[in-house]
Design an enzyme around this catalytic site. Structure first.
Site, PDB file in Angstrom:
ATOM      1  N   SER A   1      40.231  78.030 -75.962  1.00 60.82           N
ATOM      2  CA  SER A   1      40.522  78.284 -74.552  1.00 60.82           C
ATOM      3  C   SER A   1      40.128  77.069 -73.730  1.00 60.82           C
ATOM      4  CB  SER A   1      39.746  79.508 -74.060  1.00 60.82           C
ATOM      5  OG  SER A   1      39.818  79.626 -72.656  1.00 60.82           O
TER       6      SER A   1
ATOM      7  N   TYR B   1      32.046  84.881 -72.833  1.00 64.66           N
ATOM      8  CA  TYR B   1      33.372  84.447 -73.320  1.00 64.66           C
ATOM      9  C   TYR B   1      33.422  82.926 -73.460  1.00 64.66           C
ATOM     10  CZ  TYR B   1      38.468  83.810 -73.439  1.00 64.66           C
ATOM     11  OH  TYR B   1      39.740  83.462 -73.776  1.00 64.66           O
TER      12      TYR B   1
END
Length: 680
Positions: free
Chosen positions: A557, A570
């Site tokens: 990501s 996350y």
């Protein structure tokens, strides 16, 4: 071909072909051909014309359509014997079939067209039933044919398929009006009839009588006593999963191959028998068989429960010996005009107590090769039960394997897709980005294993891709090491190994630091950091065993670089994944395995993570309506474009399709330009 399907002869031919092709006792996949003769209209003169409809080259009886038929004028076909230059030049007659075609479209005429056109009966079947080939390969086949069938079915000596064989069969039919068909030495059967139903009945009569004769007269154990006990099914399949990548790597020495595993009773009975080596060394006989299986298999001679390192060493020795033997076979028979050797690796590997491993350029080819060798086992059993198995000699096999017409057929095959022969394992493949990746890799030729903890979504995506030759689904919780190992083993048993692993499974919980619980932290790290590690570890064992290189791709990501608000668990998990890319690239490079990552921006539309509540949480963080979140993300990028699942899939394809063969340890941004996430 126009309105050919309105012709009753064609409709009956298609229906007959489907029935014959649906029964493996009658013929094998893509084996044999059928035909019908009937009246048509010459589109130029408007006059009636006699036509032949015959299954064309490369088709399959069970799935035959009108477009799979070649349509030829009978008057021109029947005139060809007048210009036939003799058996030494019979291959030239294949080109002559093109001058007999009626209209445009349809399939290319096959080498067996002469058989159908020259036999002066309205309907003809040429088939490769196991029972028929057992008679055809028996040492005393001519005498057996007379004993079994009398003058109703005649014997035709072995001859390579072609124009002369068509003339031979036609001559037998003319001289024996009482006959319903022939046994073709070393090859199969041909039957005929005045109607389509009569022709089919005659084919079934020949097959049925042959099968009953073998069952009634044959000895009980033609392969001798069983000397190798089968492993228990669970143990057997575990052993097969351990062996498959090793065998696949060896079988891919000349070119990459996909595999298929079979442990059906018929295979286990043969590979455990006393006469395995003796009979396997004789090779197959029917051209349809050995063109797919090679002239003979590789037979492993270690005990089924031998240690893996011992078996690996022996496999490598046997493989080298097999390659040397195949090269010697080629050298014995090649002429200056022969095509170059096509590869010396085995297509069939037999392992006593465990089963059969078959290989091909794609899963269907590998599976069909295995099916054809099962046919060959049945043929050997039948021939040995009533006589002695006596296949055609290797010189004849070579003439067909390296036939210029066979080479031309291979050259006409479409160019492989970029990811053909590669087996992809995609985690989180049941939805969102994973689904898009699975679909794209399959479209580019890969066999795809769709892995997801949700069995239903994984199965839906696998079915969307196609049948089990293209994709399978496996259920796997990536946080469970045993489940991951089991899922990877399923992939191995389905396709022979894995080559392209995509660590995509993920989830996210958006909370400020003070609201993030240990459970939130552990869950996200278990799925993404630990899960990626477990999948990479299980896959690396296979990649190293194969020795074929490979790719591991992490869907990380932009948050692995960009420090956004309310995102500590996350972002930290994604940073862990990002560094795994670098660490594994450094460690696995020695094995030819490339490890790279992809850093998407937030993928809103089509994303499983966002649909699971992450979207609402992130929208609240940024103070925008959830339905405008994708637009919000797009407007903060340099390109002002929203990132979709297919954009991530595109990056996976670019990384793995071959053009970036010297790239490893790289992270590719797929974020439409987030300056704060630029790689530094």
């Amino acid at each position: 071909m126009g309105t050919a399907m309105t012709n009753p002869a064609v409709a009956a031919l298609i229906a007959r072909s489907h029935r014959l092709g649906a029964d493996p006792r009658t013929t094998n996949y893509a084996g044999g051909n059928t035909s019908a003769k009937g009246a048509g209209t010459d589109p130029v003169t408007g006059e009636p014309v006699e036509l032949l409809w015959v299954k064309g080259s490369g088709g399959d009886l069970g799935t035959l359509t009108e477009n799979g038929l070649a349509v030829l004028r009978l008057d021109r076909l029947r005139a060809l014997p007048g210009v036939y230059p003799g058996v030494e030049r019979e291959d030239e007659m294949v080109a002559a079939f093109d001058y007999c075609l009626h209209g445009r479209g349809g399939a290319a005429p096959s080498i067996d067209t002469a058989m159908h056109g020259l036999v002066d009966v309205p309907h003809v079947d040429h088939l490769h039933p196991d029972a028929g080939i057992a008679i055809a390969t028996a040492a005393d086949g001519p005498a057996l044919t007379e004993e079994i069938f009398g003058d109703r079915v005649l014997w035709v000596d072995w001859r390579r398929p072609g124009f002369q064989l068509g003339l031979d069969i036609a001559a037998v039919q003319r001289a024996n009006p009482q006959a319903i068909g022939v046994i073709l030495g070393g090859h199969g059967i041909t039957a005929w009839g005045a109607t389509s139903d009569e022709c089919e009945a005659n084919s079934q009569e020949i097959i049925g009588i042959a099968a009953r004769y073998i069952a009634d007269k044959g000895k009980e154990a033609p392969f001798g006593p069983r000397i190798i006990k089968n492993l228990d099914k669970t143990v057997r399949r575990t052993k097969a999963a351990d062996l498959f990548p090793i065998i696949r790597g060896l079988a891919s020495t000349d070119r990459p191959q996909v595999g298929h595993f079979t442990d059906d009773d018929v295979v286990l009975d043969f590979v455990g028998s006393e006469r395995l080596k003796e009979l396997a060394a004789l090779g197959t006989s029917c051209p349809d068989h050995f063109l797919r299986t090679k002239v003979k298999p590789l037979v492993l001679d270690t005990a089924p429960d031998a240690p893996l390192d011992e078996v690996t060493t022996r496999l490598k020795e046997l493989h080298e010996a097999y390659r040397a033997d195949y090269r010697a076979y080629y050298d014995r028979h090649a002429t200056p005009d022969s095509p170059a050797i096509r590869g010396a690796d085995p297509a069939i590997v037999l392992v006593p107590g465990i089963g059969m491993f078959s290989f091909g350029a794609n899963k269907q080819t590998a599976r069909v090769a295995g099916e054809f060798y099962v046919n060959a086992i049945n043929v050997m059993r039948g021939a040995e039960a009533i006589s002695r198995y006596a296949p055609i000699d290797e010189a004849e096999k070579f003439r067909i394997e390296y036939w210029s017409l066979e080479e031309a057929k291979l050259q006409r095959m479409p160019k492989p897709k970029p990811l053909s022969t590669r087996v992809a394992f995609v985690t989180g493949g049941g939805s969102g980005i994973g689904r898009a990746i699975a679909l794209r890799l399959a479209a580019e030729g890969a066999c795809v294993v769709v892995a997801d903890r949700d069995a239903a979504t994984a199965e839906t995506v696998a079915r969307e891709i196609g049948g089990t030759d293209a994709a399978i689904s496996v259920t796997a919780d990536v946080t469970d090491a045993a489940a991951v190992e089991a899922a990877v083993n399923e992939a191995v048993l389905a396709f022979g190994g894995v080559d392209l692993i995509v660590n995509n499974a993920g989830l996210s919980i958006s909370k400020p630091l003070l609201e993030t619980t240990e459970q939130d932290w552990d869950l996200q790290h278990d799925v993404m950091a630990k899960g990626s590690f477990l999948v990479a570890k299980a896959a690396a064992r296979i990649l190293i065993a194969q020795g074929m290189g490979g790719d591991i791709v992490y869907i990380s990501s932009k948050n692995s670089l960009f420090a956004g608000p309310d995102n500590v668990a996350y972002g930290a998990a994604k940073a862990d994944q990002a560094h795994q890319v670098r660490l594994l690239a450094a460690e696995l490079g020695a094995f030819g395995v490339r490890v790279n990552g992809i850093n998407p921006d937030g993928v809103v539309r089509g994303s499983g993570i966002f649909a699971g509540g992450w979207g609402a949480q992130r929208a609240a963080v940024y103070g925008v309506p959830e339905e405008r979140l994708g637009e919000f993300y797009a407007q903060r990028t340099l390109l002002k474009r929203e990132v979709l699942p297919e954009h991530v899939a595109n990056a996976v394809f670019v990384l793995t399709a071959g053009d970036l063969s010297h790239t490893t340890g790289l992270h590719i941004p797929v974020d439409a330009g987030v300056a704060a996430a630029f790689l530094r």
